[in-house]
Design a protein around this motif. Structure first.
Motif, PDB file in Angstrom:
ATOM      1  N   ALA A  66     -72.703  84.177  -2.712  1.00  0.00           N
ATOM      2  CA  ALA A  66     -71.778  83.319  -3.459  1.00  0.00           C
ATOM      3  C   ALA A  66     -71.096  82.334  -2.528  1.00  0.00           C
ATOM      4  CB  ALA A  66     -70.724  84.159  -4.179  1.00  0.00           C
ATOM      5  N   ILE A  67     -70.956  81.095  -3.003  1.00  0.00           N
ATOM      6  CA  ILE A  67     -70.113  80.106  -2.347  1.00  0.00           C
ATOM      7  C   ILE A  67     -69.135  79.588  -3.392  1.00  0.00           C
ATOM      8  CG2 ILE A  67     -71.750  78.210  -2.743  1.00  0.00           C
ATOM      9  CD1 ILE A  67     -70.737  77.029  -0.049  1.00  0.00           C
ATOM     10  N   ASN A  68     -67.864  79.585  -3.049  1.00  0.00           N
ATOM     11  CA  ASN A  68     -66.829  79.167  -3.993  1.00  0.00           C
ATOM     12  C   ASN A  68     -66.665  77.650  -3.995  1.00  0.00           C
ATOM     13  OD1 ASN A  68     -66.193  81.884  -4.658  1.00  0.00           O
ATOM     14  ND2 ASN A  68     -64.889  82.030  -2.840  1.00  0.00           N
ATOM     15  N   SER A  69     -66.074  77.153  -5.057  1.00  0.00           N
ATOM     16  CA  SER A  69     -65.810  75.722  -5.157  1.00  0.00           C
ATOM     17  C   SER A  69     -64.742  75.303  -4.155  1.00  0.00           C
ATOM     18  CB  SER A  69     -65.356  75.357  -6.570  1.00  0.00           C
ATOM     19  OG  SER A  69     -63.999  75.726  -6.759  1.00  0.00           O
ATOM     20  N   GLN A  70     -64.560  74.015  -4.037  1.00  0.00           N
ATOM     21  CA  GLN A  70     -63.516  73.472  -3.174  1.00  0.00           C
ATOM     22  C   GLN A  70     -62.138  73.943  -3.610  1.00  0.00           C
ATOM     23  OE1 GLN A  70     -63.686  69.206  -3.104  1.00  0.00           O
ATOM     24  NE2 GLN A  70     -62.032  68.967  -1.613  1.00  0.00           N
ATOM     25  N   TYR A  71     -61.987  74.271  -4.899  1.00  0.00           N
ATOM     26  CA  TYR A  71     -60.699  74.662  -5.467  1.00  0.00           C
ATOM     27  C   TYR A  71     -60.557  76.174  -5.610  1.00  0.00           C
ATOM     28  CZ  TYR A  71     -61.027  69.729  -6.393  1.00  0.00           C
ATOM     29  OH  TYR A  71     -61.191  68.379  -6.225  1.00  0.00           O
ATOM     30  N   GLY A  72     -61.582  76.919  -5.211  1.00  0.00           N
ATOM     31  CA  GLY A  72     -61.550  78.373  -5.336  1.00  0.00           C
ATOM     32  C   GLY A  72     -61.716  79.080  -4.011  1.00  0.00           C
ATOM     33  N   ARG A  73     -61.431  78.381  -2.921  1.00  0.00           N
ATOM     34  CA  ARG A  73     -61.624  78.970  -1.597  1.00  0.00           C
ATOM     35  C   ARG A  73     -60.363  78.795  -0.760  1.00  0.00           C
ATOM     36  NH1 ARG A  73     -64.991  73.786  -0.162  1.00  0.00           N
ATOM     37  NH2 ARG A  73     -63.507  72.692   1.189  1.00  0.00           N
ATOM     38  N   SER A  74     -60.283  79.555   0.326  1.00  0.00           N
ATOM     39  CA  SER A  74     -59.153  79.452   1.241  1.00  0.00           C
ATOM     40  C   SER A  74     -59.542  78.850   2.582  1.00  0.00           C
ATOM     41  CB  SER A  74     -58.526  80.837   1.467  1.00  0.00           C
ATOM     42  OG  SER A  74     -59.462  81.693   2.084  1.00  0.00           O
ATOM     43  N   GLN A  75     -60.859  78.747   2.874  1.00  0.00           N
ATOM     44  CA  GLN A  75     -61.329  78.263   4.162  1.00  0.00           C
ATOM     45  C   GLN A  75     -62.130  76.968   4.013  1.00  0.00           C
ATOM     46  OE1 GLN A  75     -60.858  79.700   7.492  1.00  0.00           O
ATOM     47  NE2 GLN A  75     -59.168  80.445   6.214  1.00  0.00           N
ATOM     48  N   ASN A  76     -61.846  76.007   4.878  1.00  0.00           N
ATOM     49  CA  ASN A  76     -62.537  74.723   4.849  1.00  0.00           C
ATOM     50  C   ASN A  76     -63.659  74.665   5.876  1.00  0.00           C
ATOM     51  OD1 ASN A  76     -60.951  73.735   2.756  1.00  0.00           O
ATOM     52  ND2 ASN A  76     -59.408  72.925   4.149  1.00  0.00           N
ATOM     53  N   GLY A 105     -67.653  72.506   3.091  1.00  0.00           N
ATOM     54  CA  GLY A 105     -67.981  73.385   1.979  1.00  0.00           C
ATOM     55  C   GLY A 105     -68.983  72.739   1.048  1.00  0.00           C
ATOM     56  N   ILE A 106     -69.008  73.204  -0.191  1.00  0.00           N
ATOM     57  CA  ILE A 106     -70.014  72.768  -1.144  1.00  0.00           C
ATOM     58  C   ILE A 106     -69.918  71.282  -1.449  1.00  0.00           C
ATOM     59  CG2 ILE A 106     -68.613  73.328  -3.183  1.00  0.00           C
ATOM     60  CD1 ILE A 106     -71.231  74.386  -4.484  1.00  0.00           C
ATOM     61  N   GLU A 107     -68.755  70.679  -1.215  1.00  0.00           N
ATOM     62  CA  GLU A 107     -68.573  69.255  -1.484  1.00  0.00           C
ATOM     63  C   GLU A 107     -69.042  68.370  -0.340  1.00  0.00           C
ATOM     64  OE1 GLU A 107     -65.092  70.290   1.032  1.00  0.00           O
ATOM     65  OE2 GLU A 107     -66.330  71.289  -0.484  1.00  0.00           O
ATOM     66  N   ASP A 108     -69.345  68.949   0.820  1.00  0.00           N
ATOM     67  CA  ASP A 108     -69.708  68.163   1.996  1.00  0.00           C
ATOM     68  C   ASP A 108     -71.058  67.484   1.769  1.00  0.00           C
ATOM     69  OD1 ASP A 108     -70.626  67.408   4.686  1.00  0.00           O
ATOM     70  OD2 ASP A 108     -68.917  68.583   5.374  1.00  0.00           O
ATOM     71  N   PRO A 109     -71.135  66.154   1.893  1.00  0.00           N
ATOM     72  CA  PRO A 109     -72.403  65.457   1.608  1.00  0.00           C
ATOM     73  C   PRO A 109     -73.538  65.852   2.541  1.00  0.00           C
ATOM     74  CG  PRO A 109     -70.785  63.946   2.554  1.00  0.00           C
ATOM     75  CD  PRO A 109     -70.048  65.208   2.213  1.00  0.00           C
ATOM     76  N   SER A 110     -73.225  66.407   3.709  1.00  0.00           N
ATOM     77  CA  SER A 110     -74.287  66.755   4.657  1.00  0.00           C
ATOM     78  C   SER A 110     -75.203  67.853   4.139  1.00  0.00           C
ATOM     79  CB  SER A 110     -73.679  67.181   5.999  1.00  0.00           C
ATOM     80  OG  SER A 110     -72.999  68.421   5.888  1.00  0.00           O
ATOM     81  N   ILE A 111     -74.725  68.683   3.204  1.00  0.00           N
ATOM     82  CA  ILE A 111     -75.569  69.795   2.731  1.00  0.00           C
ATOM     83  C   ILE A 111     -76.737  69.306   1.892  1.00  0.00           C
ATOM     84  CG2 ILE A 111     -73.665  71.443   2.790  1.00  0.00           C
ATOM     85  CD1 ILE A 111     -73.580  71.303  -0.264  1.00  0.00           C
ATOM     86  N   LEU A 112     -76.689  68.054   1.427  1.00  0.00           N
ATOM     87  CA  LEU A 112     -77.793  67.494   0.643  1.00  0.00           C
ATOM     88  C   LEU A 112     -78.724  66.639   1.494  1.00  0.00           C
ATOM     89  CD1 LEU A 112     -75.907  66.496  -2.630  1.00  0.00           C
ATOM     90  CD2 LEU A 112     -77.168  68.603  -2.129  1.00  0.00           C
ATOM     91  N   LEU A 170     -51.601  78.849   0.413  1.00  0.00           N
ATOM     92  CA  LEU A 170     -50.773  77.902   1.140  1.00  0.00           C
ATOM     93  C   LEU A 170     -50.401  78.430   2.514  1.00  0.00           C
ATOM     94  CD1 LEU A 170     -48.452  76.739  -1.769  1.00  0.00           C
ATOM     95  CD2 LEU A 170     -50.504  75.612  -0.911  1.00  0.00           C
ATOM     96  N   ASN A 171     -50.303  79.748   2.671  1.00  0.00           N
ATOM     97  CA  ASN A 171     -49.845  80.327   3.918  1.00  0.00           C
ATOM     98  C   ASN A 171     -50.978  80.563   4.910  1.00  0.00           C
ATOM     99  OD1 ASN A 171     -47.231  80.392   2.972  1.00  0.00           O
ATOM    100  ND2 ASN A 171     -47.401  82.461   2.163  1.00  0.00           N
ATOM    101  N   ASN A 172     -52.222  80.554   4.455  1.00  0.00           N
ATOM    102  CA  ASN A 172     -53.352  80.833   5.327  1.00  0.00           C
ATOM    103  C   ASN A 172     -53.796  79.576   6.057  1.00  0.00           C
ATOM    104  OD1 ASN A 172     -53.437  83.518   4.659  1.00  0.00           O
ATOM    105  ND2 ASN A 172     -55.005  83.266   3.080  1.00  0.00           N
ATOM    106  N   ASP A 173     -54.293  79.756   7.274  1.00  0.00           N
ATOM    107  CA  ASP A 173     -54.880  78.663   8.030  1.00  0.00           C
ATOM    108  C   ASP A 173     -56.292  78.425   7.495  1.00  0.00           C
ATOM    109  OD1 ASP A 173     -56.012  76.945   9.827  1.00  0.00           O
ATOM    110  OD2 ASP A 173     -55.628  78.174  11.597  1.00  0.00           O
ATOM    111  N   PRO A 174     -56.577  77.252   6.927  1.00  0.00           N
ATOM    112  CA  PRO A 174     -57.901  77.014   6.343  1.00  0.00           C
ATOM    113  C   PRO A 174     -58.993  76.793   7.372  1.00  0.00           C
ATOM    114  CG  PRO A 174     -56.591  75.026   6.214  1.00  0.00           C
ATOM    115  CD  PRO A 174     -55.676  76.095   6.746  1.00  0.00           C
ATOM    116  N   ASN A 175     -58.648  76.827   8.662  1.00  0.00           N
ATOM    117  CA  ASN A 175     -59.629  76.587   9.715  1.00  0.00           C
ATOM    118  C   ASN A 175     -59.938  77.825  10.543  1.00  0.00           C
ATOM    119  OD1 ASN A 175     -59.918  73.696   9.252  1.00  0.00           O
ATOM    120  ND2 ASN A 175     -57.805  73.552   9.990  1.00  0.00           N
ATOM    121  N   VAL A 176     -59.561  79.005  10.049  1.00  0.00           N
ATOM    122  CA  VAL A 176     -59.787  80.235  10.804  1.00  0.00           C
ATOM    123  C   VAL A 176     -61.272  80.467  11.053  1.00  0.00           C
ATOM    124  CG1 VAL A 176     -59.643  82.749  10.698  1.00  0.00           C
ATOM    125  CG2 VAL A 176     -57.641  81.375  10.140  1.00  0.00           C
ATOM    126  N   LEU A 177     -62.096  80.336  10.025  1.00  0.00           N
ATOM    127  CA  LEU A 177     -63.528  80.585  10.206  1.00  0.00           C
ATOM    128  C   LEU A 177     -64.139  79.603  11.197  1.00  0.00           C
ATOM    129  CD1 LEU A 177     -64.888  81.481   6.642  1.00  0.00           C
ATOM    130  CD2 LEU A 177     -64.302  83.020   8.528  1.00  0.00           C
TER     131      LEU A 177
END
Length: 276
Positions: A131-141, A90-97, A31-38
């Motif tokens: 490794a790529i984490n799920s949408q619910y297991g990551r800190s960066q969007n 992330g992995i949920e983004d439709p553009s990756i397919l 919650l405290n991290n900026d998810p847009n740092v990367l």
């Protein structure tokens, strides 16, 4: 050491509301991290620096034609990230397919030598993982793939599981989480497209992709053919599994202390070093 077991099917996916509860309860740090740092690092610094000054700093490499940048992660001696240079969450983004999507995993495997250079020696391909984490297991969007050493107990587990892994999906228990495993043949991941393989196994990829994590581990199949083990886990709220495949890596890279002298005999991963 954790055991690897061929397990029974896991329960069906639970309601999206429960998944959101797990994501929101995943810890204060999230919650405290900026998810847009990367995204800020790559978009505002690495890409402009590469274009204007012909240096990718603070990234190690930028290839906008192939759609990725490479950044040394602050954690661990050898961990690098391959990060999309386009805005891809992330992995949920439709553009990756999309048929035109960059081959992110293929690019990531080509960066393994950066990690090995940080360790100071080469190692067998079975010691390295993406490794790529799920949408619910990551800190960066912003889509990013972790490149690092495999945890020693996971290497042992996968070594003994290899004969049971074919081109279908086989269930394995790793770190007390139920994964699915499938076989990829070849010395590189170019054209293997793990995202597409996962999507093809799902009933509704547009809805389900974000609930999955993918891990790719180098291997040598029985008989001596090089290849990869593709692992997939999905969010399981009742057990607290956020589908964070990064858990199978070891950012302390302890396996590097066990194997440097055996690299040549065990068919190490070798490619020309890319300049940092």
């Amino acid at each position: 050491m954790k055991r690897v077991l061929l397990g029974a099917a896991v329960p069906a996916m639970l309601a999206a509301g429960i998944l959101l509860t797990v994501a929101r309860a995943s810890g204060p740090a999230r919650l405290n991290n900026d998810p847009n740092v990367l995204w800020s690092i790559v978009h505002d610094r690495c890409v402009p620096n590469q274009a204007g000054e012909n240096t990718p700093a603070p990234c190690a490499a930028v290839d906008t034609d192939r759609g990725y940048a490479v950044l040394k992660d602050r954690r661990g001696l050898a961990q690098y990230l391959v990060i999309a240079t386009d805005r891809v969450t992330g992995i949920e983004d439709p553009s990756i397919l999309s048929p035109a999507a960059p081959d992110y995993f293929g690019a990531a495997w080509h960066q393994v030598d950066r990690s090995l250079a940080r360790l100071g020696h080469t190692m067998p391909r079975e010691t390295m993982a993406l490794a790529i984490n799920s949408q619910y297991g990551r800190s960066q969007n912003q889509l990013h793939i972790h490149i690092d050493c495999l945890a020693p107990n996971i290497r042992v587990a996968l070594h003994w599981a290899r004969p049971q892994i074919g081109h279908g999906w086989t269930r394995l228990v790793l770190n007390d989480h139920t994964y699915r495993a499938t076989r990829i043949d070849g010395n590189s991941l170019d054209g293997a497209y793990p995202f597409r393989r996962l999507a093809a196994s799902l009933a509704d990829p547009a809805r389900e992709m974000g609930e999955h994590t993918l891990v790719v581990v180098g291997t040598v199949w029985p008989g001596g053919r090089p290849g990869f083990i593709l692992l997939d886990d999905m969010v399981k709220p009742l057990s607290g599994d956020r589908a964070e495949g990064e858990e199978l890596q070891d950012h302390a890279c302890r396996i590097g202390h066990f194997e440097p002298g055996r690299a040549i005999q065990e068919q190490p991963y070798q490619q020309a070093m890319l300049p940092d």
